[in-house]
Design a protein around this motif. Structure first.
Motif, mmCIF file in Angstrom:
data_model
loop_
_atom_site.group_PDB
_atom_site.id
_atom_site.type_symbol
_atom_site.label_atom_id
_atom_site.label_comp_id
_atom_site.label_asym_id
_atom_site.label_seq_id
_atom_site.Cartn_x
_atom_site.Cartn_y
_atom_site.Cartn_z
ATOM 1 N N ALA A 235 -65.359 -147.746 32.313
ATOM 2 C CA ALA A 235 -65.226 -146.476 31.581
ATOM 3 C C ALA A 235 -66.560 -146.123 30.926
ATOM 4 C CB ALA A 235 -64.135 -146.585 30.528
ATOM 5 N N ARG A 236 -66.887 -144.835 30.935
ATOM 6 C CA ARG A 236 -68.163 -144.400 30.370
ATOM 7 C C ARG A 236 -67.979 -143.636 29.062
ATOM 8 N NH1 ARG A 236 -72.289 -140.368 31.143
ATOM 9 N NH2 ARG A 236 -70.871 -138.984 32.269
ATOM 10 N N HIS A 237 -66.774 -143.154 28.825
ATOM 11 C CA HIS A 237 -66.522 -142.313 27.654
ATOM 12 C C HIS A 237 -65.759 -143.080 26.575
ATOM 13 C CE1 HIS A 237 -67.861 -138.635 29.724
ATOM 14 N NE2 HIS A 237 -67.359 -139.220 30.795
ATOM 15 N N LEU A 238 -66.217 -142.943 25.343
ATOM 16 C CA LEU A 238 -65.564 -143.544 24.184
ATOM 17 C C LEU A 238 -65.119 -142.420 23.258
ATOM 18 C CD1 LEU A 238 -68.169 -146.356 23.407
ATOM 19 C CD2 LEU A 238 -65.999 -146.637 24.612
ATOM 20 N N VAL A 239 -63.865 -142.463 22.824
ATOM 21 C CA VAL A 239 -63.312 -141.412 21.970
ATOM 22 C C VAL A 239 -62.856 -142.021 20.651
ATOM 23 C CG1 VAL A 239 -61.595 -139.572 21.765
ATOM 24 C CG2 VAL A 239 -62.500 -140.178 24.022
ATOM 25 N N THR A 240 -63.300 -141.430 19.552
ATOM 26 C CA THR A 240 -62.895 -141.929 18.236
ATOM 27 C C THR A 240 -62.557 -140.774 17.308
ATOM 28 O OG1 THR A 240 -63.653 -143.100 16.254
ATOM 29 C CG2 THR A 240 -65.338 -142.075 17.599
ATOM 30 N N GLY A 241 -61.661 -141.027 16.367
ATOM 31 C CA GLY A 241 -61.171 -139.987 15.477
ATOM 32 C C GLY A 241 -61.885 -139.895 14.149
ATOM 33 N N VAL A 242 -63.101 -140.396 14.043
ATOM 34 C CA VAL A 242 -63.808 -140.311 12.770
ATOM 35 C C VAL A 242 -64.136 -138.863 12.445
ATOM 36 C CG1 VAL A 242 -64.775 -142.624 12.908
ATOM 37 C CG2 VAL A 242 -66.053 -140.703 13.869
ATOM 38 N N SER A 243 -64.244 -138.589 11.133
ATOM 39 C CA SER A 243 -64.510 -137.229 10.672
ATOM 40 C C SER A 243 -65.435 -137.256 9.472
ATOM 41 C CB SER A 243 -63.200 -136.525 10.294
ATOM 42 O OG SER A 243 -63.448 -135.312 9.618
ATOM 43 N N GLU A 244 -66.442 -136.410 9.495
ATOM 44 C CA GLU A 244 -67.345 -136.300 8.355
ATOM 45 C C GLU A 244 -66.796 -135.319 7.320
ATOM 46 O OE1 GLU A 244 -72.052 -135.246 7.561
ATOM 47 O OE2 GLU A 244 -71.475 -136.421 9.319
ATOM 48 N N THR A 245 -65.791 -134.529 7.721
ATOM 49 C CA THR A 245 -65.212 -133.542 6.812
ATOM 50 C C THR A 245 -64.228 -134.200 5.846
ATOM 51 O OG1 THR A 245 -65.431 -131.902 8.573
ATOM 52 C CG2 THR A 245 -64.050 -131.313 6.700
ATOM 53 N N ASP A 246 -63.344 -135.033 6.384
ATOM 54 C CA ASP A 246 -62.393 -135.788 5.558
ATOM 55 C C ASP A 246 -62.608 -137.267 5.821
ATOM 56 O OD1 ASP A 246 -61.065 -133.797 4.177
ATOM 57 O OD2 ASP A 246 -59.565 -133.492 5.732
ATOM 58 N N PHE A 247 -63.679 -137.831 5.265
ATOM 59 C CA PHE A 247 -64.021 -139.207 5.626
ATOM 60 C C PHE A 247 -63.937 -140.179 4.462
ATOM 61 C CE2 PHE A 247 -68.779 -139.682 4.544
ATOM 62 C CZ PHE A 247 -68.739 -138.649 3.618
ATOM 63 N N SER A 248 -63.418 -139.733 3.339
ATOM 64 C CA SER A 248 -63.191 -140.603 2.179
ATOM 65 C C SER A 248 -64.464 -141.301 1.708
ATOM 66 C CB SER A 248 -62.118 -141.664 2.503
ATOM 67 O OG SER A 248 -60.905 -141.047 2.837
ATOM 68 N N GLY A 249 -65.621 -140.762 2.086
ATOM 69 C CA GLY A 249 -66.876 -141.371 1.651
ATOM 70 C C GLY A 249 -67.339 -142.533 2.505
ATOM 71 N N TYR A 250 -66.655 -142.812 3.610
ATOM 72 C CA TYR A 250 -67.052 -143.923 4.481
ATOM 73 C C TYR A 250 -68.337 -143.551 5.235
ATOM 74 C CZ TYR A 250 -62.248 -145.790 4.004
ATOM 75 O OH TYR A 250 -61.067 -146.275 3.547
ATOM 76 N N PRO A 251 -69.414 -144.301 5.052
ATOM 77 C CA PRO A 251 -70.661 -143.962 5.749
ATOM 78 C C PRO A 251 -70.574 -144.102 7.261
ATOM 79 C CG PRO A 251 -70.861 -146.078 4.624
ATOM 80 C CD PRO A 251 -69.574 -145.469 4.160
ATOM 81 N N ASP A 252 -69.677 -144.958 7.759
ATOM 82 C CA ASP A 252 -69.584 -145.167 9.202
ATOM 83 C C ASP A 252 -68.645 -144.177 9.895
ATOM 84 O OD1 ASP A 252 -67.224 -146.186 8.214
ATOM 85 O OD2 ASP A 252 -67.464 -148.191 9.061
ATOM 86 N N CYS A 253 -68.343 -143.073 9.204
ATOM 87 C CA CYS A 253 -67.603 -141.978 9.829
ATOM 88 C C CYS A 253 -68.500 -140.755 10.024
ATOM 89 C CB CYS A 253 -66.391 -141.587 8.983
ATOM 90 S SG CYS A 253 -65.052 -142.800 8.985
ATOM 91 N N ARG A 254 -69.760 -140.885 9.674
ATOM 92 C CA ARG A 254 -70.669 -139.742 9.728
ATOM 93 C C ARG A 254 -71.212 -139.498 11.143
ATOM 94 N NH1 ARG A 254 -74.623 -141.407 4.860
ATOM 95 N NH2 ARG A 254 -74.561 -143.325 6.108
ATOM 96 N N ASP A 255 -71.492 -138.242 11.408
ATOM 97 C CA ASP A 255 -71.989 -137.839 12.721
ATOM 98 C C ASP A 255 -73.306 -138.535 13.062
ATOM 99 O OD1 ASP A 255 -71.738 -136.003 15.053
ATOM 100 O OD2 ASP A 255 -73.570 -135.126 14.242
ATOM 101 N N THR A 256 -74.191 -138.662 12.078
ATOM 102 C CA THR A 256 -75.481 -139.312 12.340
ATOM 103 C C THR A 256 -75.303 -140.769 12.757
ATOM 104 O OG1 THR A 256 -75.687 -139.743 9.964
ATOM 105 C CG2 THR A 256 -76.853 -137.821 10.840
ATOM 106 N N PHE A 257 -74.320 -141.441 12.151
ATOM 107 C CA PHE A 257 -74.062 -142.830 12.529
ATOM 108 C C PHE A 257 -73.581 -142.922 13.969
ATOM 109 C CE2 PHE A 257 -70.483 -145.809 13.161
ATOM 110 C CZ PHE A 257 -71.231 -146.967 13.327
ATOM 111 N N VAL A 258 -72.624 -142.077 14.328
ATOM 112 C CA VAL A 258 -72.068 -142.131 15.682
ATOM 113 C C VAL A 258 -73.149 -141.836 16.720
ATOM 114 C CG1 VAL A 258 -70.380 -141.144 17.274
ATOM 115 C CG2 VAL A 258 -69.750 -141.533 14.890
#
Length: 217
Positions: free
Chosen positions: A114-137
């Motif tokens: 498989a080449r595609h990875l899908v995750t439900g992280v969100s920078e809009t409602d991310f509870s302050g988790y740094p590993d949900c940010r777009d720059t991290f992904v």
């Protein structure tokens, strides 16, 4: 035209289940991977398994309990209270969790072609988790491709959606009732509407209320 094979990082919660329904419309073949990291809401694993079975997608559980040996937080220790203080990371933050999860998901994806990875992280409602940010992904996507000499594409369909918009997306995907009734988001391991008091339940409930008001207007 649908794309090739995808792996959904899956917990059985609202966000990842919405992503699973999204992926089923985007890819020819979809598989799911979830993680046992000694989480207090361990019931989410069985919930995820049941959802995957019902939707006819394969389901893989990876043992990540080593996280429990390295980090003490409210999601891996029942003795730590779930708290959210302004200006501080929530006590539910598990350091390195998404970094490790996405990395191991990539190893699994490569193993099954498989080449595609899908995750439900969100920078809009991310509870302050740094590993949900777009720059991290985006950064990790580059790192994984360099480390594994691969061409992974990481998809984050919820990245810029608040919870009301996530509910709206589930409605557009024809999965609104399913996600409302069958998923487990609650940190205390209670399915559907959950306990109603933990941060995850409050966020989910507030988003649902906002979306229903919007839909009925």
């Amino acid at each position: 035209m649908k794309q090739e094979k995808a792996v959904v990082v899956f917990s059985g919660g609202q966000d990842s289940t919405t992503c699973l329904f999204w992926a089923l419309k985007q890819f020819k073949e979809v598989t799911t991977v979830t993680f046992d990291y000694g989480q207090r809401h361990h019931a989410e694993i069985e919930c995820a398994r049941n959802i995957a079975e019902e939707l006819g997608v394969s389901f893989k559980v990876l043992d990540m309990t080593l996280i429990n040996q390295l980090s003490a937080n409210a999601l891996t220790r029942d003795t730590i209270k779930i708290t959210e203080e302004v200006g501080e990371l929530p006590s539910t933050f598990v350091p390195g969790r998404n970094h490790l999860f996405f990395s191991f998901a990539a190893v699994y994806a490569q193993a099954i072609g498989a080449r595609h990875l899908v995750t439900g992280v969100s920078e809009t409602d991310f509870s302050g988790y740094p590993d949900c940010r777009d720059t991290f992904v985006k950064s990790l996507n580059v790192t994984l491709n360099l480390a594994m000499d691969a061409k992974f594409v990481m998809h984050t369909p919820l990245m810029w959606l608040d919870k009301a918009s996530v509910w709206e997306l589930s409605d557009q995907l024809g999965a609104f009732d399913f996600i409302q009734q069958r998923t487990l988001t609650c940190y205390n391991g209670i399915p559907a509407a959950g306990c109603g008091t933990c941060p995850a339940c409050k966020l989910r409930s507030q988003g649902l209320e906002e979306y229903l008001e919007r839909r009925e207007a």
